[in-house]
Design a protein around this motif. Structure first.
Motif, short mmCIF file in Angstrom:
data_model
loop_
_atom_site.label_atom_id
_atom_site.label_comp_id
_atom_site.label_asym_id
_atom_site.label_seq_id
_atom_site.Cartn_x
_atom_site.Cartn_y
_atom_site.Cartn_z
N GLU A 169 1.34 6.59 -6.98
CA GLU A 169 0.24 7.45 -7.39
C GLU A 169 0.61 8.93 -7.30
O GLU A 169 0.16 9.74 -8.11
N GLU A 170 1.44 9.27 -6.33
CA GLU A 170 1.91 10.66 -6.20
C GLU A 170 2.77 11.07 -7.39
O GLU A 170 2.94 12.26 -7.65
N LYS A 208 -4.58 -5.51 -5.77
CA LYS A 208 -3.29 -5.63 -5.07
C LYS A 208 -3.00 -7.08 -4.73
O LYS A 208 -1.85 -7.53 -4.81
N HIS A 267 0.82 3.77 -11.71
CA HIS A 267 -0.10 2.78 -11.15
C HIS A 267 0.62 1.45 -10.98
O HIS A 267 1.42 1.06 -11.83
N LYS A 295 0.82 4.12 -2.93
CA LYS A 295 0.59 5.53 -2.64
C LYS A 295 1.71 6.40 -3.20
O LYS A 295 1.46 7.44 -3.82
N GLU A 296 2.94 5.97 -3.01
CA GLU A 296 4.08 6.74 -3.52
C GLU A 296 4.06 6.78 -5.05
O GLU A 296 4.39 7.81 -5.65
N ASP A 308 0.83 -1.21 0.00
CA ASP A 308 0.00 0.00 0.00
C ASP A 308 0.87 1.26 0.00
O ASP A 308 0.54 2.26 -0.66
N LYS A 309 1.94 1.22 0.74
CA LYS A 309 2.87 2.35 0.79
C LYS A 309 3.47 2.61 -0.59
O LYS A 309 3.57 3.77 -1.04
#
Length: 228
Positions: A146-147, A212, A151, A143-144, A139-140
């Protein structure tokens, strides 16, 4: 981390069983609580660019050319059909390693002396907990990514499909696993501590809405172009 008790039951062989014996259920709860209080989970990961290679061969009977694809990242050559399909369209790849440390193995060994059922339960709890920890770091990474407008594809571990287990040696070297998370490899490429996971995660500008947890859990399994 959030431990899914149903996953522990599945590892114990109770998949599809709706009612678990009360004593077994209690043992699972006790093992989850004991292991959770003692584990020292660690992780490490690095991101590398993927270099794609294309070659063509002529097929006379069909009078056409067939494209064969391979790729390379950080010196690792990938010809695995399963992994190449998973990585199709990706420009970067994350090499990931996680571990729960030596506590799960220690708890199993101690339980084996006096209570084999509890030892089996500790094994199952450790497996479920390692996956939960890997999900958390996954998940981490998502998220990184997506920033940065990227994807993530489902993670893919050595030994799955035709992605050779021998690549574990590359993980150990590139991620410096003995130093960063205390994980070493045996001659047979098994990891110590045993409740450890390595995987790669492809990053792409293409959003495929991948699960995921992987293709096996996705409603598009077998239909999606990126199914492994």
């Amino acid at each position: 981390m959030n431990i899914n008790k149903k996953e522990v039951e599945r590892y114990l062989g109770f998949k599809g069983v709706t009612t678990i014996d009360e004593n077994i259920s209690k043992t699972i709860d006790e093992c989850i609580e004991e292991m959770s209080a003692q584990v020292n989970p660690k992780f490490t990961y690095k991101t590398f660019p993927i270099h794609w290679k294309f070659s063509y061969k002529f097929i006379p009977e069909e009078n056409r050319k067939e494209k064969n694809t391979s790729c390379e990242f950080e010196g690792i050559q990938v010809s695995s059909g399963n992994l190449l399909k998973n990585l199709d369209g990706c420009s970067e790849i994350v090499m990931l390693a996680v571990t729960l440390g030596p506590v799960p193995d220690m708890l199993v060994r101690k339980a084996e002396v006096r209570d084999m059922m509890k030892a089996y339960t500790f094994q199952a709890v450790g497996a479920a907990m390692a996956e939960a920890w890997c999900d958390e770091i996954n998940d981490k990474i998502i998220k990184e990514a997506e920033e940065r407008g990227l994807h993530a594809r489902p993670r893919f571990s050595p030994g799955y499909g035709d992605f050779p287990l021998e690549v574990q040696k590359d993980f150990e070297r590139i991620l410096e696993m003995p130093k960063t998370i205390g994980v070493t490899l045996s001659d047979s490429l098994l990891m110590t501590p045993t409740k450890s996971i390595t995987a790669v995660i492809g990053l792409s500008e293409i959003d495929t809405n991948c699960e995921k947890s992987g293709c096996e859990q996705c409603s598009m399994a077998g239909k999606c172009a990126y199914s492994r």
